[in-house]
Design a protein around this motif. Structure first.
Motif, short mmCIF file in Angstrom:
data_model
loop_
_atom_site.label_atom_id
_atom_site.label_comp_id
_atom_site.label_asym_id
_atom_site.label_seq_id
_atom_site.Cartn_x
_atom_site.Cartn_y
_atom_site.Cartn_z
N PRO A 62 -6.37 3.34 -12.50
CA PRO A 62 -6.82 2.07 -13.11
C PRO A 62 -7.19 2.25 -14.57
N LYS A 63 -7.11 1.16 -15.31
CA LYS A 63 -7.59 1.19 -16.68
C LYS A 63 -9.11 1.36 -16.65
N GLU A 64 -9.63 1.98 -17.68
CA GLU A 64 -11.06 2.24 -17.77
C GLU A 64 -11.86 0.97 -17.47
N GLY A 65 -12.79 1.07 -16.50
CA GLY A 65 -13.64 -0.05 -16.15
C GLY A 65 -13.08 -0.98 -15.08
N ASP A 66 -11.81 -0.84 -14.72
CA ASP A 66 -11.20 -1.70 -13.69
C ASP A 66 -11.45 -1.13 -12.31
N LYS A 67 -11.55 -2.01 -11.33
CA LYS A 67 -11.69 -1.64 -9.92
C LYS A 67 -10.60 -2.37 -9.16
N PHE A 68 -9.79 -1.65 -8.38
CA PHE A 68 -8.69 -2.27 -7.64
C PHE A 68 -9.19 -2.96 -6.38
N SER A 69 -8.50 -4.02 -5.99
CA SER A 69 -8.70 -4.65 -4.69
C SER A 69 -7.98 -3.79 -3.66
N LYS A 70 -8.49 -3.77 -2.44
CA LYS A 70 -7.85 -3.00 -1.39
C LYS A 70 -6.62 -3.71 -0.87
N TRP A 71 -5.65 -2.93 -0.39
CA TRP A 71 -4.40 -3.44 0.14
C TRP A 71 -4.66 -4.22 1.42
N SER A 72 -3.85 -5.26 1.64
CA SER A 72 -3.91 -6.02 2.88
C SER A 72 -2.51 -6.47 3.25
N LYS A 73 -2.17 -6.40 4.54
CA LYS A 73 -0.87 -6.88 4.99
C LYS A 73 -0.77 -8.39 4.88
N LEU A 74 -1.88 -9.04 4.57
CA LEU A 74 -1.89 -10.49 4.41
C LEU A 74 -1.67 -10.91 2.96
N SER A 75 -1.49 -9.97 2.06
CA SER A 75 -1.23 -10.29 0.66
C SER A 75 0.24 -10.66 0.46
N ALA A 76 0.48 -11.57 -0.47
CA ALA A 76 1.87 -11.89 -0.82
C ALA A 76 2.46 -10.72 -1.60
N GLY A 77 3.77 -10.62 -1.62
CA GLY A 77 4.44 -9.54 -2.35
C GLY A 77 4.84 -8.43 -1.41
N PRO A 78 5.21 -7.27 -1.95
CA PRO A 78 5.68 -6.16 -1.10
C PRO A 78 4.66 -5.78 -0.03
N VAL A 79 5.16 -5.53 1.18
CA VAL A 79 4.31 -5.16 2.31
C VAL A 79 4.39 -3.66 2.59
N HIS A 80 5.58 -3.08 2.46
CA HIS A 80 5.73 -1.64 2.64
C HIS A 80 6.99 -1.17 1.91
N VAL A 92 9.19 1.66 -8.55
CA VAL A 92 8.08 0.87 -8.05
C VAL A 92 6.83 1.48 -8.68
N CYS A 93 5.94 0.62 -9.17
CA CYS A 93 4.69 1.10 -9.75
C CYS A 93 3.60 1.00 -8.70
N ILE A 94 2.91 2.10 -8.47
CA ILE A 94 1.82 2.14 -7.50
C ILE A 94 0.55 2.54 -8.25
N GLN A 95 -0.49 1.71 -8.10
CA GLN A 95 -1.77 2.01 -8.72
C GLN A 95 -2.68 2.67 -7.69
N THR A 96 -3.46 3.64 -8.13
CA THR A 96 -4.32 4.37 -7.20
C THR A 96 -5.63 4.79 -7.84
N GLU A 97 -6.68 4.70 -7.06
CA GLU A 97 -7.97 5.27 -7.46
C GLU A 97 -8.13 6.67 -6.87
N LYS A 98 -7.14 7.08 -6.08
CA LYS A 98 -7.14 8.42 -5.46
C LYS A 98 -5.94 9.19 -6.01
#
Length: 135
Positions: free
Chosen positions: A59-77, A9-15
């Motif tokens: 993130p790739k240089e200059g990109d900003k991630f959207s925050k996680w939400s349980k209301l997003s489609a796709g994997p939840v946990h 599983v690929c997980i992207q992080t700003e932390k």
């Protein structure tokens, strides 16, 4: 079927440092490969626990991630199986980790006769810990 097993599983992080510490020191993954300056990313790191891998990316240089939400489609946990859910909760708590999900006032709670708890990784991934297999 052509698929043999889940590879990663690929997980992207700003932390990055916090997430790396969480997956290695709290969940017990081992760093297999850490690549700096990977395709305009500060890091692309492979972590392994038994046969399961996480690809941890910044993130790739200059990109900003959207925050996680349980209301997003796709994997939840992501769910992990342990020998004893209450002992695992105590182990993680004793390590000083505090970002547990509370449900009905409880951290370790019952779902259909089985106990589990959820923690939130620094980048926002929700992790379920249980000691009863479904199959």
């Amino acid at each position: 079927m052509a698929i043999k097993t889940i590879h990663h599983v690929c997980i992207q992080t700003e932390k990055y440092e916090e997430s790396l510490d969480f997956y290695t020191n709290i969940l017990g993954f081992k760093v297999v490969q850490e690549t700096k300056d990977f395709h305009k990313r500060d890091y692309n790191t492979w972590l392994k626990l038994d046969d399961f891998m996480i690809e941890l990316q910044t993130p790739k240089e200059g990109d900003k991630f959207s925050k996680w939400s349980k209301l997003s489609a796709g994997p939840v946990h992501m769910g992990f199986l342990v020998d004893n859910v209450k002992a695992e909760y105590k182990r993680i708590k004793d390590l000083g980790y505090k970002d547990f999900k509370i449900k009905n006032g409880e951290i370790v709670y019952e779902v259909e006769g089985d106990y589990l708890f959820k923690i939130k990784a620094p980048e926002g991934t929700e992790i379920e810990i249980r000691d009863t297999d479904i199959a």
